[in-house]
Design an enzyme around this catalytic site. Sequence first.
Site, PDB file in Angstrom:
ATOM      1  N   GLU A   1      23.027  29.019  -6.692  1.00 18.71           N
ATOM      2  CA  GLU A   1      23.217  29.354  -5.672  1.00 18.71           C
ATOM      3  C   GLU A   1      22.233  30.307  -4.717  1.00 18.71           C
ATOM      4  OE1 GLU A   1      25.636  29.338  -7.194  1.00 18.71           O
ATOM      5  OE2 GLU A   1      27.116  28.429  -7.015  1.00 18.71           O
TER       6      GLU A   1
ATOM      7  N   HIS B   1      38.112  31.930  -6.744  1.00 18.38           N
ATOM      8  CA  HIS B   1      38.102  30.091  -6.253  1.00 18.38           C
ATOM      9  C   HIS B   1      38.662  30.527  -4.692  1.00 18.38           C
ATOM     10  CE1 HIS B   1      36.197  29.368  -9.278  1.00 18.38           C
ATOM     11  NE2 HIS B   1      35.934  27.967  -9.249  1.00 18.38           N
TER      12      HIS B   1
END
Lengths: 333, 333, 324, 324
Positions: D66, D135
Amino acid sequence: MAHFDRDQYLEYYRLMLRIRRCEEQIGALFSRGMTMGTAHLSVGQEAVAVGALSVARPEDQVVSTHRGHGHLIAKGAAVAPLIAEICGRVSGYCRGKGGSQHIAVRDLNFLGTNGITGGGIPVATGAALTARTLETGAVVFSFFGDGAANQGTFHEALNMAAVWKLPVVYICENNGYAMYTPQRQVTSVDDIAARAAGYGIPGRIVDGMDLLAVRAAALEAAERARAGEGPTLLECKTYRFSGHSKSDTGTKYRSREEIVAWQARDPIANWRAFLRAGGVPEAELEQIEAEIDAEVAAATEAALESPYAEDEALVGAYAATASPAGEAWLIAQ
Amino acid sequence: MAHFDRDQYLEYYRLMLRIRRCEEQIGALFSRGMTMGTAHLSVGQEAVAVGALSVARPEDQVVSTHRGHGHLIAKGAAVAPLIAEICGRVSGYCRGKGGSQHIAVRDLNFLGTNGITGGGIPVATGAALTARTLETGAVVFSFFGDGAANQGTFHEALNMAAVWKLPVVYICENNGYAMYTPQRQVTSVDDIAARAAGYGIPGRIVDGMDLLAVRAAALEAAERARAGEGPTLLECKTYRFSGHSKSDTGTKYRSREEIVAWQARDPIANWRAFLRAGGVPEAELEQIEAEIDAEVAAATEAALESPYAEDEALVGAYAATASPAGEAWLIAQ
Amino acid sequence: MTATALQLRTISYRDALYEALRAEMERDERIVLMGEDFANGGAFGVAGDLPELFGPRRVISTPISENGFVGVAVGAAMTGLRPVVEIMFMDFIALAMDQIANHAAKVHYMYAGQYAVPLVVRTPAGAGRGYGASHSQSLEGWLIQVPGLKVVAPGTPADAYGLLRSAIRDDNPVIFIENKLLYPVKGEVDAAGALVPIGRAAVRRRGNDLTLASYGRMLGIALEVADVLGSEGVDCEVIDLRTLKPLDLETLAASAGRTGRFVFIEEGTGGIGAEVISRVAEQIPGVRVARVAAADTPIPSSGPLEQQVIPGLEDIIDGCLRTL
Amino acid sequence: MTATALQLRTISYRDALYEALRAEMERDERIVLMGEDFANGGAFGVAGDLPELFGPRRVISTPISENGFVGVAVGAAMTGLRPVVEIMFMDFIALAMDQIANHAAKVHYMYAGQYAVPLVVRTPAGAGRGYGASHSQSLEGWLIQVPGLKVVAPGTPADAYGLLRSAIRDDNPVIFIENKLLYPVKGEVDAAGALVPIGRAAVRRRGNDLTLASYGRMLGIALEVADVLGSEGVDCEVIDLRTLKPLDLETLAASAGRTGRFVFIEEGTGGIGAEVISRVAEQIPGVRVARVAAADTPIPSSGPLEQQVIPGLEDIIDGCLRTL
Ligand SMILES: Cc1ncc(C[n+]2csc(CCOP(=O)(O)OP(=O)(O)O)c2C)c(N)n1
Ligand SMILES: Cc1ncc(C[n+]2csc(CCOP(=O)(O)OP(=O)(O)O)c2C)c(N)n1
Ligand SMILES: [Mg+2]
Ligand SMILES: [Mg+2]
């Protein structure tokens, strides 16, 4: 392989089978809408979990991934609280708070499945720092996928473990894909093990479908760790027979031939054949299979009988800290 | 080395000397309290900057570090706006907004010095992605230190560049220390170049005190990049003669012997001797030296005559975006 | 809540941190210190002679790997150590947000209390030294939004000392925010070693007309403003938050309820003031509020520009006037 | 500001995003799309057939890195591309905060305007699917505190479409926050391709007694609450922020000034509401305010627990009652 260690080998069979049946059950529960979130099955990869953790002692620690049911069971987890957790029930290992990707079992020194790809690698390294600092003798087993080996955490953690010679075994479960993306499309080397050279540590390519090969490599690595010689990177080449998660069949981005070729190397079927060849009678194996089936069925029933947790969503973010006994608080100045 | 390229070689001398004298000046200004923040000098490392960027074309891009004055000058930066920037003046390359660690010069395709250790490595890789996508033919030179090679960004960026075969040359300036910490204490390999194996790219160890060695390695790497064959990792072994930053003398954590041994390899003194041996008369070199001295003195004066920026602290966080011509804004629904 | 008889001595904020680390390390062998260059000198020299005193097993220089070594500290904290890690400048905490927010902060809750993470992350925030955009931020506004973290920000040597000891003894991850410009500042510290509780604000000056709340370096300016306004007949109460999470809303709201005017001052871009003011405004209907924070730009290097971005005396007085 | 005659068709939020990407990519060759698994299917399938339509040079599956690939996008944006990157779940943005906050956001300012960073970071936030703590977060509260960023969060297919096109054309880094539960939700989108301007809120329902402001998925619940309260005689105005930074304070304050009651609703832990409420409270003395946000805990996986943490109808009604 000199000695046929019958009892041990049957235990490995039980463990691999328990993983497989348990995950099949999780898949079925998902289809029935009984699970929370998604679930990542490790069907096909059981020999890595069981082979590697066959050398782990109770005090040894494990840090896992999003695909961690197999690691849990291989370290000794029971099926009922695992399934309960995935179904959000209060009897789950984390009372339903964690879910499939966030399951720790302190009694087993299992530091957690982990929803952050690559996030567990430094955590495992830290557990190894404790082991070295407090001289506990524990070794840490750090699992991660081929995709995770592209995260910065992999690099940072392996460097630290190498510099500090920490007792940790890094186990890359290379199943060739990160979600639907093949390894070669995003990873600059064919073998993750090649990256060990960048940290001055041993890197070994291991047949992840062969339990005894994994066990042998893990044993060597664990001994090295226990001897204070530092970490090892094991790359276990394996394959998931299922999709990435429960919303994937795994067939769109992988050819039939590829799948079939790997299925021929099913670690459980092959282990069964190996046991038969070693003289274990068919009936004994069938008996084990029936036992595992019954165990998983009973565990599922028990899990689903358990209620959902209540009243605890809003508590537990903080650990209670005792106020300092015998010390004065300096409130005002 | 066959041919003695007199004009070029004298130009390299000028560049290295300009870096050295400019940084000495920055050091002096720091001591007089004229600079903003701190400054990291590259004294001793000039052959890396000049050697590597001697192969860069104007359209090639550079991404630098906290220790970037040398890279700036080697890419063509002038001394006055550089010193002005470090002293917070409006005539600085970034009008005093950036300071030593945040200087970009768009006209030189210099994408910036960078205050985040390792932060520039992905940025450089992105510039190379542009070069490949738009087929500009540019090569990107990405500088970073030995300490930065332990950041996750190093790993992530090199992997991407290798997978995508991007036109980037990674240049690790290994001066043996990250601040006051020696490399061996925090880095698992002796040679950062060994990490290239983890990305399937060439890794070369280069004598960073030898301008021609750096140039030759950079040339090969740049040609490889321009040919679409992907990145190279060059590790230039070098040494900073000064402290880490202006608050450090560099003598507490490095032995006298070590410093003296490296000083004997001063890239500028040695280059001078090489030029003399190649037939350049003493007087010509003295003339160059006098010119550089005068240039730096004049530039410093000009820089300090420039006022501090005013009225612009509160503007410029956002680029102006034209509202979409000929397109209707959908305001209410 | 008994304040013991204080044995005071005057030391710097930096030395107070050193003393707290040393006292705790002597008390508890599980404490380890980690950070970039930490055992080799470090940027602000807080370690002093701790590397020699406690050796390389307990005082560790890490590689430049912020996310990695914070993650290592999380794993170490879960398994029996009590790490105190240093992020050299708070700006670099951006690199470690995953291990802080997704790991350290969540472990206790998501694993249903099986593991605790007794971890302290020390880091200096703040501008004023011309370091420029990547070395001057105050990012605590990110951290107070993360459930599972505690966040403290001492503004005096005594609090630096007392809060650091409390943070180390806390079984939760605590972000411990120092301020670059405060390191050399001296103040009185209790030599007997009293702790300062996490979660309690301190009233630094009593007043009835207006509440000024702040923390860290801005506290000093708040007190100056109180003097200025005092001489104009506005009697200010000044509150030092000390702990940013959990917030001592009781103390804040009691004061705001009494004065009816509430001004919050911070060096960051406003995230702490936003939280505090929205809570105070919800609790005390009718209160007049104002927030004074850094301008919404990165922080420039050049001194005169930097001064414009960071709140100063005038900005704060303006803020106060808006509530009068 | 002329609203053209709309040619409407009904498509899902997901398809609206796809259409916006496609339209912009056809218009501008410099646009590239990047993200983990993005060209291979991705978690939420927004890419559709774009990989086939535009090929591997413009639609790129990145490694799981990321911070790295956001940094690559920053460098690409500085040099002539216009990348639109996807962070698969907003939780993972924690890994990329350095490249977002210390690089993308600061480049234009600190390099004195020499470079711009025309970058869009798309990412789905929000809970409700039992994915658990790593999440399910809504971390936009971090991002609005970063000078140099714009932050948008569409709550309807039309805004998803129109704001994504605007974000792509913007020369600044824009964080584009989607919501997992909205992907399948359908709504009317202007087929002629009108853009929605960044920085403008939308009044979704007119009312005089109380202002409810929200964005994203919570908007739907806010409208439900308005119905419930309406039937009790409380006439609610409902405002959709759409853009979280820069804030459309004008619209918010005008409404709050009129109703005298302001309730903010969000799925995150309160950072957006804190900012909005503290501004509204400063601007409108005497306004009654309430914030409704997620509980201060990580987000549990089990559905019944998750429901307790995320604000629901009851919580919002409670919040409203606090202002009455
Ligand atoms: C930080 C982060 N990025 C992305 C994801 C989404 N994600 C979950 S699993 C996965 C693929 C992981 O691949 P690999 O490491 O090879 O493990 P495998 O799934 O093959 O076992 C991705 C991208 C995530 N969970 N965390
Ligand atoms: C992300 C980040 N971490 C830490 C620092 C503080 N810091 C500045 S320079 C430096 C040492 C860098 O060492 P190296 O990469 O070898 O470069 P050198 O200074 O030797 O040129 C450190 C730790 C920083 N600027 N950014
Ligand atoms: Mg994989
Ligand atoms: Mg170095």
